[in-house]
Design a protein around this motif. Structure first.
Motif, PDB file in Angstrom:
ATOM      1  N   THR A   1       0.859  -1.190   0.000  1.00  0.00           N
ATOM      2  CA  THR A   1       0.000   0.000   0.000  1.00  0.00           C
ATOM      3  C   THR A   1       0.891   1.235   0.000  1.00  0.00           C
ATOM      4  O   THR A   1       1.773   1.365   0.847  1.00  0.00           O
ATOM      5  CB  THR A   1      -0.923   0.023   1.226  1.00  0.00           C
ATOM      6  N   ALA A   2       0.661   2.108  -0.969  1.00  0.00           N
ATOM      7  CA  ALA A   2       1.437   3.334  -1.090  1.00  0.00           C
ATOM      8  C   ALA A   2       0.484   4.497  -1.327  1.00  0.00           C
ATOM      9  O   ALA A   2      -0.514   4.350  -2.043  1.00  0.00           O
ATOM     10  CB  ALA A   2       2.432   3.234  -2.242  1.00  0.00           C
ATOM     11  N   PHE A   3       0.787   5.645  -0.717  1.00  0.00           N
ATOM     12  CA  PHE A   3      -0.072   6.801  -0.958  1.00  0.00           C
ATOM     13  C   PHE A   3       0.708   8.095  -0.829  1.00  0.00           C
ATOM     14  O   PHE A   3       1.757   8.151  -0.168  1.00  0.00           O
ATOM     15  CB  PHE A   3      -1.268   6.813  -0.004  1.00  0.00           C
ATOM     16  N   ILE A   4       0.181   9.123  -1.450  1.00  0.00           N
ATOM     17  CA  ILE A   4       0.687  10.487  -1.297  1.00  0.00           C
ATOM     18  C   ILE A   4      -0.519  11.389  -1.074  1.00  0.00           C
ATOM     19  O   ILE A   4      -1.586  11.164  -1.666  1.00  0.00           O
ATOM     20  CB  ILE A   4       1.508  10.936  -2.531  1.00  0.00           C
ATOM     21  N   GLU A   5      -0.369  12.350  -0.199  1.00  0.00           N
ATOM     22  CA  GLU A   5      -1.528  13.147   0.225  1.00  0.00           C
ATOM     23  C   GLU A   5      -1.143  14.609   0.418  1.00  0.00           C
ATOM     24  O   GLU A   5      -0.065  14.922   0.925  1.00  0.00           O
ATOM     25  CB  GLU A   5      -2.068  12.581   1.546  1.00  0.00           C
ATOM     26  N   ARG A   6      -2.053  15.483   0.017  1.00  0.00           N
ATOM     27  CA  ARG A   6      -1.904  16.906   0.297  1.00  0.00           C
ATOM     28  C   ARG A   6      -3.253  17.468   0.714  1.00  0.00           C
ATOM     29  O   ARG A   6      -4.253  17.319  -0.005  1.00  0.00           O
ATOM     30  CB  ARG A   6      -1.396  17.670  -0.925  1.00  0.00           C
ATOM     31  N   THR A   7      -3.301  18.112   1.857  1.00  0.00           N
ATOM     32  CA  THR A   7      -4.503  18.790   2.335  1.00  0.00           C
ATOM     33  C   THR A   7      -4.165  20.247   2.605  1.00  0.00           C
ATOM     34  O   THR A   7      -3.013  20.677   2.488  1.00  0.00           O
ATOM     35  CB  THR A   7      -5.034  18.123   3.610  1.00  0.00           C
ATOM     36  N   GLY A   8      -5.195  21.028   2.958  1.00  0.00           N
ATOM     37  CA  GLY A   8      -4.984  22.423   3.371  1.00  0.00           C
ATOM     38  C   GLY A   8      -4.730  23.405   2.250  1.00  0.00           C
ATOM     39  O   GLY A   8      -4.287  24.524   2.504  1.00  0.00           O
ATOM     40  N   MET A   9      -5.019  23.052   0.992  1.00  0.00           N
ATOM     41  CA  MET A   9      -4.793  23.971  -0.121  1.00  0.00           C
ATOM     42  C   MET A   9      -5.901  25.024  -0.135  1.00  0.00           C
ATOM     43  O   MET A   9      -7.068  24.728   0.157  1.00  0.00           O
ATOM     44  CB  MET A   9      -4.743  23.217  -1.443  1.00  0.00           C
ATOM     45  N   THR A  10      -5.559  26.265  -0.505  1.00  0.00           N
ATOM     46  CA  THR A  10      -6.517  27.378  -0.422  1.00  0.00           C
ATOM     47  C   THR A  10      -6.594  28.204  -1.701  1.00  0.00           C
ATOM     48  O   THR A  10      -7.261  29.239  -1.713  1.00  0.00           O
ATOM     49  CB  THR A  10      -6.149  28.323   0.738  1.00  0.00           C
ATOM     50  N   MET A  11      -5.954  27.791  -2.772  1.00  0.00           N
ATOM     51  CA  MET A  11      -5.963  28.578  -4.004  1.00  0.00           C
ATOM     52  C   MET A  11      -7.398  28.735  -4.537  1.00  0.00           C
ATOM     53  O   MET A  11      -8.150  27.762  -4.648  1.00  0.00           O
ATOM     54  CB  MET A  11      -5.099  27.911  -5.067  1.00  0.00           C
ATOM     55  N   THR A  12      -7.753  29.967  -4.880  1.00  0.00           N
ATOM     56  CA  THR A  12      -9.073  30.254  -5.454  1.00  0.00           C
ATOM     57  C   THR A  12      -9.030  30.068  -6.967  1.00  0.00           C
ATOM     58  O   THR A  12      -7.973  29.758  -7.546  1.00  0.00           O
ATOM     59  CB  THR A  12      -9.484  31.691  -5.141  1.00  0.00           C
TER      60      THR A  12
END
Length: 536
Positions: A425-436
């Motif tokens: 199992t492999a994953f990459i994650e990004r949260t908290g982005m705010t670009m309009t």
């Protein structure tokens, strides 16, 4: 409607110590079993068993190449075995034709060095061992033996080569430990071991020096760096330099940082990489610099199981320009190494990977058990092959070789896509982005995510799972939608409906596959400003 791009996704790696909303646009907030490679993020390659069946639980492994012969030497707690590319041979020291077992422990295992072609291994409970040469080469019919001319009733935790000397550190004499004593031999001729360790002799260069200004610290390891020998203690670093007669060596303190354990320093093209007691460091011979102040420092030292921190080690993967800082996590089922922070020393990025309950890793050359070199040997389709056709380079490729005392197996890294027989199992994650939609960071505007456009490759016709995450505030948990199955061979985007002031993405695989992500874009529109309630 606008497309908000996330490009150069392999530039910065994983940063877990900074709140996601404060990260640069192309940094990742979480991930596992992935690596930054050529500007992209890709799944970590798998590993497979080699040199079966290992006859002892391997707590240490080292590689020795001599002429055309290649040897992997394994240190168990009681015996030492060697694999010559074909079979295992017991080379444990002997008396009157019988093995004389060693007294190594899982916590205080082996270290090794090579002086003039001679392999020397040491553990804190036994005399250092050496593998004598025959006509200038090691042979499997020769057994290990107590180091010739080593002083009686003396042990050391580590022994390393420096120039034509051997340096023993953290010495015990007649059961009394001297944790800050550095002891060195007289010089040795090529293909031989030193003739004396007698520090009182006026006719040779052997000697001892106590690092008495080290404030009660203990010496944990040492390694040559250029023309110096760097000595690593629990709270400082010393430099040992050759000055000749009458003192032979000089010593000076160079940095007030401590190393985690034995085998926690490794050479790489930039100097020494160090797993310290509170950071990762690079020692370039002039200064010792911390390199993990914001990316993963807090996470890493919260995850390490302090009770088994002395089992940690580091290893350089020269073929992939990476260094693994390996440690026992609090989740380890067997109190063996199960996690690594991976530092790419060319891109200066950090990623994270799992390890299979290991005791040690060495770089070396061993055939890939999953490769093939002829058409007849190919058992998979073109688009399912995980490496190059005609993989003759496998016989020369320097890869990492794992020693697992839990499974009594030796594994070759960079082989296939699985964790031995299990899917990874492999994953990459990004949260908290705010670009309009205008491309401006704004945490007050609600964004409506309509689709995600990944730029990626997936092995043959396999798919990956994609999740879309949103939040209305940084105080609430991420709300994930998915999984959405994505196959780049037949799809350009993943359509979705998700709303929040903060948004993100997670890409995950759970099968026998490989993938590489080069970039992605969020298709979104502004949905005004309002309170913390989310809308679909």
């Amino acid at each position: 409607m606008a497309l908000i791009a996330m490009e150069n996704v392999g530039e910065l790696g994983i940063w877990k110590d900074i709140p996601p909303s404060l990260l640069p646009q192309n940094a990742w907030s979480d991930g596992n079993n992935v690596r930054a490679w050529h500007g992209s993020i890709e799944k970590t390659p798998g590993y497979a068993e080699v040199m079966a069946t290992c006859p002892v639980a391997p707590y240490y492994i080292t590689y020795l190449e001599a002429g055309t012969s290649k040897y992997f030497i394994v240190g168990g707690l009681a015996k030492i075995y060697v694999h010559n590319g074909t079979s295992w041979t017991n080379i444990t020291r002997q008396t009157a034709g019988s093995d004389v077992d060693y007294s190594a422990t899982a916590a205080e295992g082996w270290s090794s060095t090579v002086l003039g072609g001679v392999l020397i291994m040491a553990n804190p409970a036994d005399d250092p061992q050496f593998w004598a040469l025959t006509s200038g080469l090691p042979v499997t019919s020769t057994k290990m033996a107590d180091l010739t001319n080593w002083p009686a009733s003396t042990e050391c935790k580590v022994i390393k080569a420096f120039k034509s000397f051997l340096v023993a550190i953290n010495v015990t004499k007649s059961s009394v430990n001297y944790p800050v004593v550095v002891k060195w031999s007289t010089e040795a001729a090529t293909q031989t071991v030193p003739a004396s360790w007698d520090e009182s002799s006026s006719t040779n260069d052997s000697g001892e020096y106590p690092l008495n200004d080290s404030s009660g610290e203990i010496i944990r390891d040492g390694l040559q760096l250029g023309d110096t020998f760097q000595i690593y203690l629990s709270g400082s670093v010393y430099q040992m330099s050759y000055v000749g007669t009458p003192f032979i060596f000089s010593f000076r303190k160079v940095a007030p940082i401590g190393i985690m354990a034995k085998n926690c320093v490794s050479e790489f093209p930039g100097g020494h990489f160090i797993l310290g007691v509170d950071d990762l460091y690079i020692n370039d011979g002039q200064r010792v610099t911390p390199i993990l102040p914001t990316e993963l420092k807090d996470w890493m030292f919260n995850v390490i199981d302090g009770e088994y921190a002395d089992r940690s080690f580091v290893v350089t993967d020269y073929g992939r320009n990476e260094i693994l800082a390996c440690f026992v996590s609090a989740d380890s089922a067997n109190n063996q190494i199960d996690k690594a922070v991976v530092f790419n020393y060319t891109t200066k990025t950090f990623t994270i990977r799992d390890l299979p309950e290991l005791s040690h890793i060495t770089p070396g050359v061993v055939d890939n058990p999953l490769s093939f070199s002829t058409w007849a040997a190919a058992s998979v389709a073109w688009d399912a092959a995980t490496g190059r056709w005609a993989m003759s380079f496998d016989k020369f490729e320097d890869v990492l070789v794992f020693a697992s005392p839990v499974t009594t197996k030796i594994f070759r890294d960079n082989s296939g896509n699985k964790e031995d027989a299990a899917d990874m199992t492999a994953f990459i994650e990004r949260t908290g982005m705010t670009m309009t939609a205008e491309g401006s960071p704004d945490q007050t505007t609600v964004k409506r995510i309509k689709a995600i456009w990944p730029k990626m490759e997936v092995l043959n016709a396999d798919t990956v799972n994609l999740y879309v995450g949103t939040q209305m505030s940084t105080e609430e948990a991420v709300s994930w939608k998915g999984p959405f199955s994505f196959n780049p061979d037949t799809m350009s985007k993943v359509s979705c409906r998700a709303t929040g002031k903060f948004y993100g993405v997670k890409i995950e695989s759970t099968g026998d596959t490989h993938w590489k992500l080069s970039g992605l874009a969020f298709e979104l529109e502004n949905a005004g400003r309002r309170g913390s309630r989310g809308y679909s």
